[in-house]
Design a protein around this motif. Structure first.
Motif, PDB file in Angstrom:
ATOM      1  N   VAL A 153       0.854  -1.182   0.000  1.00 53.31           N
ATOM      2  CA  VAL A 153       0.000   0.000   0.000  1.00 53.31           C
ATOM      3  C   VAL A 153       0.897   1.240   0.000  1.00 53.31           C
ATOM      4  CG1 VAL A 153      -1.807   1.252   1.233  1.00 53.31           C
ATOM      5  CG2 VAL A 153      -1.811  -1.249   1.233  1.00 53.31           C
ATOM      6  N   VAL A 154       0.781   2.039  -1.047  1.00 55.55           N
ATOM      7  CA  VAL A 154       1.634   3.218  -1.200  1.00 55.55           C
ATOM      8  C   VAL A 154       0.957   4.427  -0.561  1.00 55.55           C
ATOM      9  CG1 VAL A 154       2.745   4.753  -2.871  1.00 55.55           C
ATOM     10  CG2 VAL A 154       2.564   2.305  -3.348  1.00 55.55           C
ATOM     11  N   VAL A 155       1.662   5.072   0.371  1.00 53.83           N
ATOM     12  CA  VAL A 155       1.126   6.269   1.024  1.00 53.83           C
ATOM     13  C   VAL A 155       2.104   7.430   0.858  1.00 53.83           C
ATOM     14  CG1 VAL A 155      -0.296   5.061   2.739  1.00 53.83           C
ATOM     15  CG2 VAL A 155       2.101   5.536   3.242  1.00 53.83           C
ATOM     16  N   GLU A 156       1.547   8.640   1.037  1.00 51.66           N
ATOM     17  CA  GLU A 156       2.373   9.831   0.872  1.00 51.66           C
ATOM     18  C   GLU A 156       3.357   9.980   2.038  1.00 51.66           C
ATOM     19  OE1 GLU A 156       0.140  13.439   0.229  1.00 51.66           O
ATOM     20  OE2 GLU A 156       1.724  14.653   1.108  1.00 51.66           O
ATOM     21  N   ASN A 157       2.863   9.812   3.265  1.00 51.17           N
ATOM     22  CA  ASN A 157       3.723  10.038   4.427  1.00 51.17           C
ATOM     23  C   ASN A 157       3.380   9.085   5.569  1.00 51.17           C
ATOM     24  OD1 ASN A 157       1.450  11.155   5.758  1.00 51.17           O
ATOM     25  ND2 ASN A 157       1.812  13.080   4.677  1.00 51.17           N
ATOM     26  N   VAL A 158       4.158   9.148   6.618  1.00 52.80           N
ATOM     27  CA  VAL A 158       4.001   8.233   7.753  1.00 52.80           C
ATOM     28  C   VAL A 158       2.655   8.448   8.451  1.00 52.80           C
ATOM     29  CG1 VAL A 158       4.993   7.576   9.976  1.00 52.80           C
ATOM     30  CG2 VAL A 158       6.489   8.019   8.052  1.00 52.80           C
ATOM     31  N   ALA A 159       2.161   9.697   8.467  1.00 56.71           N
ATOM     32  CA  ALA A 159       0.862   9.970   9.105  1.00 56.71           C
ATOM     33  C   ALA A 159      -0.252   9.186   8.399  1.00 56.71           C
ATOM     34  CB  ALA A 159       0.564  11.466   9.077  1.00 56.71           C
ATOM     35  N   ASP A 160      -0.173   9.084   7.077  1.00 56.24           N
ATOM     36  CA  ASP A 160      -1.174   8.325   6.325  1.00 56.24           C
ATOM     37  C   ASP A 160      -1.060   6.832   6.642  1.00 56.24           C
ATOM     38  OD1 ASP A 160      -1.944  10.698   5.230  1.00 56.24           O
ATOM     39  OD2 ASP A 160      -0.958  10.384   3.298  1.00 56.24           O
ATOM     40  N   LEU A 161       0.173   6.349   6.782  1.00 60.64           N
ATOM     41  CA  LEU A 161       0.402   4.948   7.165  1.00 60.64           C
ATOM     42  C   LEU A 161      -0.243   4.674   8.516  1.00 60.64           C
ATOM     43  CD1 LEU A 161       3.863   3.114   6.995  1.00 60.64           C
ATOM     44  CD2 LEU A 161       2.293   2.799   8.890  1.00 60.64           C
ATOM     45  N   TRP A 162      -0.004   5.556   9.463  1.00 58.65           N
ATOM     46  CA  TRP A 162      -0.551   5.350  10.807  1.00 58.65           C
ATOM     47  C   TRP A 162      -2.071   5.430  10.798  1.00 58.65           C
ATOM     48  CZ3 TRP A 162       3.624   8.795  13.559  1.00 58.65           C
ATOM     49  CH2 TRP A 162       4.817   8.042  13.670  1.00 58.65           C
ATOM     50  N   ALA A 163      -2.635   6.306   9.948  1.00 65.34           N
ATOM     51  CA  ALA A 163      -4.102   6.408   9.853  1.00 65.34           C
ATOM     52  C   ALA A 163      -4.682   5.079   9.375  1.00 65.34           C
ATOM     53  CB  ALA A 163      -4.490   7.535   8.899  1.00 65.34           C
ATOM     54  N   LEU A 164      -4.049   4.466   8.381  1.00 66.71           N
ATOM     55  CA  LEU A 164      -4.521   3.168   7.872  1.00 66.71           C
ATOM     56  C   LEU A 164      -4.323   2.074   8.914  1.00 66.71           C
ATOM     57  CD1 LEU A 164      -3.219   3.486   4.219  1.00 66.71           C
ATOM     58  CD2 LEU A 164      -5.611   3.198   4.873  1.00 66.71           C
ATOM     59  N   ALA A 213      -7.117  -1.404   8.449  1.00 67.32           N
ATOM     60  CA  ALA A 213      -7.671  -1.664   7.125  1.00 67.32           C
ATOM     61  C   ALA A 213      -6.713  -2.405   6.204  1.00 67.32           C
ATOM     62  CB  ALA A 213      -8.078  -0.340   6.479  1.00 67.32           C
ATOM     63  N   VAL A 214      -5.434  -2.472   6.578  1.00 69.67           N
ATOM     64  CA  VAL A 214      -4.444  -3.026   5.657  1.00 69.67           C
ATOM     65  C   VAL A 214      -3.823  -4.298   6.236  1.00 69.67           C
ATOM     66  CG1 VAL A 214      -2.219  -2.588   4.542  1.00 69.67           C
ATOM     67  CG2 VAL A 214      -3.932  -0.775   4.659  1.00 69.67           C
ATOM     68  N   ALA A 215      -3.928  -5.379   5.464  1.00 74.75           N
ATOM     69  CA  ALA A 215      -3.309  -6.644   5.896  1.00 74.75           C
ATOM     70  C   ALA A 215      -1.913  -6.788   5.309  1.00 74.75           C
ATOM     71  CB  ALA A 215      -4.174  -7.814   5.472  1.00 74.75           C
ATOM     72  N   GLY A 216      -1.607  -5.955   4.304  1.00 79.14           N
ATOM     73  CA  GLY A 216      -0.332  -6.072   3.602  1.00 79.14           C
ATOM     74  C   GLY A 216       0.747  -5.170   4.175  1.00 79.14           C
ATOM     75  N   LYS A 217       1.703  -4.839   3.304  1.00 81.51           N
ATOM     76  CA  LYS A 217       2.819  -3.971   3.695  1.00 81.51           C
ATOM     77  C   LYS A 217       2.579  -2.565   3.150  1.00 81.51           C
ATOM     78  CE  LYS A 217       5.165  -7.471   5.381  1.00 81.51           C
ATOM     79  NZ  LYS A 217       6.558  -7.766   5.426  1.00 81.51           N
ATOM     80  N   TYR A 218       3.472  -1.653   3.538  1.00 79.37           N
ATOM     81  CA  TYR A 218       3.344  -0.265   3.081  1.00 79.37           C
ATOM     82  C   TYR A 218       4.582   0.168   2.307  1.00 79.37           C
ATOM     83  CZ  TYR A 218      -0.397   0.236   6.516  1.00 79.37           C
ATOM     84  OH  TYR A 218      -1.544   0.096   7.241  1.00 79.37           O
TER      85      TYR A 218
END
Ligand SMILES: [Zn+2]
Length: 159
Positions: A44-55, A60-65
């Motif tokens: 899952v591609v995110v813009e920043n770490v805050a978006d990663l933490w939100a997910l 919601a995410v079973a995979g990697k970032y």
């Protein structure tokens, strides 16, 4: 103030950037990357770490970032070389990876970046998907803007 200052200095000394995904953690690879129970086939591609933490908070995410570290923004002087794109393409080439999910903001910069990443991954044998657009959970149609409403109609799904 001294204990607080010491705690901040301690945290600063322990924090590392994950060399795999770009997450911030006290270990490298980070807790998410080191978790072998996660689905290795999805990034899952995110813009920043805050978006990663939100997910992560949403569970919601079973995979990697993969953290890009920003979005392409010509006006702000942010180009492809400023983002963690090479790392993403290399990871997507791993045979275990089957899908790259673009969880980027629904802004002009976010979508420009999504198109750029999709183009980069064109020659990689991987499915590229993006988050759905539309009606927020608990949202009322009457209050939504025209852009959101028309996106929701365009990306309608079978019930
Ligand atoms: Zn990581």
């Amino acid at each position: 103030m001294d204990p607080l200052a010491a705690a901040i200095a301690d945290a600063r000394a322990k924090i590392e950037i994950c060399s795999v995904c770009g997450n911030v953690d006290t270990r490298d690879p980070c807790t998410v990357c080191a978790d072998t129970t996660r689905d290795q086939s999805i990034i899952v591609v995110v813009e920043n770490v805050a978006d990663l933490w939100a997910l992560e908070r949403a569970g919601a995410v079973a995979g990697k970032y993969h953290v890009l570290g920003g979005t392409l923004s010509p006006l702000d002087g942010v180009g492809p070389d400023d983002l963690n794109l090479v790392g993403l393409v290399n990871r997507a080439r791993e045979s275990v990876v089957k899908e790259v999910v673009l969880a980027l903001n629904a802004t002009v910069d976010g979508q420009t970046t999504a198109y750029y990443v999709t183009d980069l991954l064109r020659e990689v044998d991987v499915k590229v998907t993006r988050l759905a657009y539309g009606v927020p959970v608990g949202g009322e149609l009457d209050y939504l803007d025209e852009g959101t409403l028309s996106a929701a109609i365009r990306s309608r799904t079978p019930f």
